[in-house]
Design an enzyme around this catalytic site. Structure first.
Site, mmCIF file in Angstrom:
data_model
loop_
_atom_site.group_PDB
_atom_site.id
_atom_site.type_symbol
_atom_site.label_atom_id
_atom_site.label_comp_id
_atom_site.label_asym_id
_atom_site.label_seq_id
_atom_site.Cartn_x
_atom_site.Cartn_y
_atom_site.Cartn_z
ATOM 1 N N TYR A 1 3.922 -3.081 2.541
ATOM 2 C CA TYR A 1 3.174 -2.451 3.634
ATOM 3 C C TYR A 1 2.500 -3.509 4.515
ATOM 4 O O TYR A 1 2.410 -3.353 5.736
ATOM 5 C CB TYR A 1 2.130 -1.474 3.084
ATOM 6 C CG TYR A 1 1.298 -0.822 4.159
ATOM 7 C CD1 TYR A 1 1.738 0.324 4.811
ATOM 8 C CD2 TYR A 1 0.081 -1.384 4.556
ATOM 9 C CE1 TYR A 1 0.974 0.903 5.824
ATOM 10 C CE2 TYR A 1 -0.677 -0.819 5.560
ATOM 11 C CZ TYR A 1 -0.237 0.324 6.191
ATOM 12 O OH TYR A 1 -0.967 0.888 7.186
ATOM 13 N N GLU B 1 4.158 -10.679 -6.581
ATOM 14 C CA GLU B 1 3.055 -10.754 -7.543
ATOM 15 C C GLU B 1 3.393 -10.149 -8.908
ATOM 16 O O GLU B 1 2.711 -10.409 -9.886
ATOM 17 C CB GLU B 1 1.797 -10.073 -6.965
ATOM 18 C CG GLU B 1 1.862 -8.561 -6.788
ATOM 19 C CD GLU B 1 2.537 -8.101 -5.490
ATOM 20 O OE1 GLU B 1 3.330 -8.886 -4.930
ATOM 21 O OE2 GLU B 1 2.301 -6.955 -5.066
ATOM 22 N N LYS C 1 -11.740 -10.474 -16.443
ATOM 23 C CA LYS C 1 -12.195 -10.650 -17.822
ATOM 24 C C LYS C 1 -11.742 -11.977 -18.447
ATOM 25 O O LYS C 1 -12.536 -12.677 -19.067
ATOM 26 C CB LYS C 1 -11.659 -9.480 -18.658
ATOM 27 C CG LYS C 1 -12.221 -9.403 -20.053
ATOM 28 C CD LYS C 1 -13.522 -8.663 -20.037
ATOM 29 C CE LYS C 1 -14.080 -8.402 -21.397
ATOM 30 N NZ LYS C 1 -15.295 -7.592 -21.277
ATOM 31 N N ASP D 1 -19.524 -10.351 -21.342
ATOM 32 C CA ASP D 1 -19.962 -10.382 -19.943
ATOM 33 C C ASP D 1 -21.454 -10.673 -19.808
ATOM 34 O O ASP D 1 -21.869 -11.540 -19.049
ATOM 35 C CB ASP D 1 -19.635 -9.060 -19.235
ATOM 36 C CG ASP D 1 -18.178 -8.672 -19.397
ATOM 37 O OD1 ASP D 1 -17.371 -9.560 -19.726
ATOM 38 O OD2 ASP D 1 -17.852 -7.487 -19.212
ATOM 39 N N GLY E 1 0.829 -1.198 0.000
ATOM 40 C CA GLY E 1 0.000 0.000 0.000
ATOM 41 C C GLY E 1 0.858 1.239 0.000
ATOM 42 O O GLY E 1 2.060 1.159 0.293
#
Ligand code: XMP
Length: 509
Positions: free
Chosen positions: A79, A167, A365, A223, A51
């Site tokens: 963080y 990540e 998505k 979607d 963060g």
């Protein structure tokens, strides 16, 4: 499952992606989530995200310290690690040497988080704070040249912290580290697949909806199509889709949709032809934001009127995706400036008391595409490029007339045909044409022409947040230009848009 606490890092969605790539389900929760709430989700582990704040600042975000008493492993990233240190009795301070970018990490032992990582590996750092004192029970497990505590662990309690970002792609062994946390430390099973998601979601929808009726606004995009399929599997004839033809669609779009959904999939659909109504409302309007507002309002009115005709509807289904939810729940993202108002986000028919069903709200998505595939949806629907709700109206720059719309629609059809034939369709995020409000001089045969200019826009992108103009081969561009000028009356010039986003946007309006 894994719970990710969102401390506002720009990478928190990436953490979720990495976890799900390992076929482990995860959900992102805000720091306001209580330990009881988290316990009720029965996660196998918790990841605390990075963060932008410093833990020693006033009002820096904190999550209920009770999470450390749930008896499950916790991994703090940047963080998130600082929060862990501060809460468990250690100390974080401003770093003497800040560290941004690549850093070589040396792990003391290749076990736990660092199994199969090797003694040295390249990681990616972005921090101005570092750890001065470890909490009791912790030891240093890796360091870099500038950061002594680049990783720490309390193996008895299964608490881990890393200063770098596992990540992001730049951390070479990031996936291995996350894999180790999920499977070796948390004991997760790789059981989350789109098939299992579809099965569970259909069962859940059945339970929520029972024998009540559901309404869905179908746009033809991936979607809403996948949402329709899921709900249809769950409640069959009790689903009614509403498709509003606003007259701003691509060529043959409405007909194709009718064929697919009504004839092939046997889904109930009501088609509403509201083209004239939209044209009237848009007459003489050239301001982009006004166009969007008008289209949004007309859509709501038409949709609501049609929905009111469906008696005893209790539910409204929407194809909301996870990134929208994350953005709206993020405690620190704050409201971003309105660049363009997207009319199709949010907004329930107000007169009806409908409950929302959003079966895709925890998916990204590409996961929706995989789900579509698992449900047997045709490839051409799954791989459809995004098409904006206001449709061609925001691609006819300036005033919209029937004639101008028709010119653009014909140009667009030629472009789509060529892009598909060239094999570029799936490689592009979007490819479309824009009709400009100026004319230019040309020569056709022996005569002078004074006609319209169209711009071609083709972009590559991962998420529409940033985009680059596509380096289409010159001969493909040449063919597209030739065909458009030869086949579409009223166009004598074609230009190619070579701007990236930012600073431009993908659409012109
Ligand atoms: P921009 O032009 O802001 O567009 O770079 C980013 C992405 O959003 C799409 N877009 C919309 N989609 N309703 C939508 O459903 C809208 O009002 C709208 N405006 C832009 C655009 O096509 C691109 O994919």
């Amino acid at each position: 499952m894994i719970v990710i606490i969102d401390f506002g890092s720009q990478f928190n969605q990436l953490i979720a992606r990495r976890v799900r790539e390992c076929h482990v389900y995860c959900q992102i929760e805000p720091p306001t989530a209580t330990a009881d709430h988290i316990r009720s989700m029965s996660p196998e582990g918790i990841i605390l995200s990075g963060g932008p704040s410093s833990i020693y600042q006033k009002n820096s975000p904190r999550v209920d310290a009770g999470i450390f008493n749930l008896g499950i492993p916790v991994l703090g990233i940047c963080y998130g690690m600082h929060f862990m240190v501060d809460t468990l009795g250690g100390k974080v301070k401003q770093a003497d040497k800040r560290e941004y970018g690549f850093a070589t990490l040396s792990a003391t032992h290749q076990v736990g988080l660092f199994k199969d990582v090797g003694p040295e590996t390249v990681t990616w750092m972005s921090h101005g704070d570092s750890i001065e004192k470890l909490p009791k029970g912790f030891s240093i497990t890796a360091s870099t040249a500038n950061t002594v505590v680049a990783a720490m662990a309390n193996t008895r309690r299964n608490f881990f912290g890393v200063q770098f970002h596992p990540e992001v792609e730049h951390t070479v062994k990031g996936r291995t580290i996350i894999h180790n946390f999920l499977f070796d430390i948390c004991g997760c099973k790789a059981s989350w697949t789109m098939r299992s998601f579809a099965r569970d979601t259909i069962a859940q929808i059945r339970e929520t909806v029972g024998d009540k009726k559901v309404i869905l606004g179908l746009s033809g995009g991936v979607d809403s199509s996948v949402t329709a399929l899921l709900i249809h599997r769950a409640v069959g004839k009790n689903l009614t889709c509403i498709f509003v033809d606003n007259g701003l669609l691509r060529k043959n779009e409405a007909t194709q949709l009718k064929q697919k959904f009504k004839s092939k999939l046997k889904i109930n659909i009501r088609f509403v032809n509201a083209a004239s109504r939209f044209m009237e409302a848009l007459a003489k309007v050239s301001d982009p934001e006004r166009k969007r507002k008008i289209i949004g309002k007309e859509f709501m009115d038409v949709f609501e009127a049609e929905a009111m005709k469906i008696k005893d509807a209790d539910f409204l289904a929407q194809g909301t995706l996870y990134p929208d939810i994350i953005e709206s729940q993020s405690a620190f993202g704050g409201p971003t400036a309105v660049i363009k108002s997207h009319h199709n986000v949010g907004g329930l028919p107000k007169k009806m008391r409908l409950k929302l069903v959003e079966p895709l709200k925890y998916l990204f998505k590409d996961e929706v595409r995989k789900l579509g595939k698992a449900l047997g949806l045709d490839d051409d629907l799954i791989w459809r490029q995004p098409f904006p709700g206001p449709g061609l109206a925001i691609r006819v720059i300036g005033e919209i007339t029937r004639r101008r719309l028709e010119v653009l629609r014909t140009v667009d059809a030629v472009l789509q045909e060529e892009i598909r034939a060239s094999g570029y369709y799936r490689r592009l995020w979007q490819s479309f044409a824009v009709l400009l409000p100026i004319k230019s001089v040309g020569i056709m045969g022996d005569g002078r022409t004074y006609e319209n200019i169209v711009a071609i826009r083709a972009v590559t992108s991962k998420d529409a947040m940033t985009a680059d103009w596509a380096r289409l081969p010159h001969n493909l561009l040449g063919k597209i230009s030739n065909r458009i000028i030869n086949e579409v009356r009223g166009v004598n010039r074609v230009v190619y848009d070579i701007s990236s986003k930012p600073p431009s946007t993908i659409e012109w309006e």
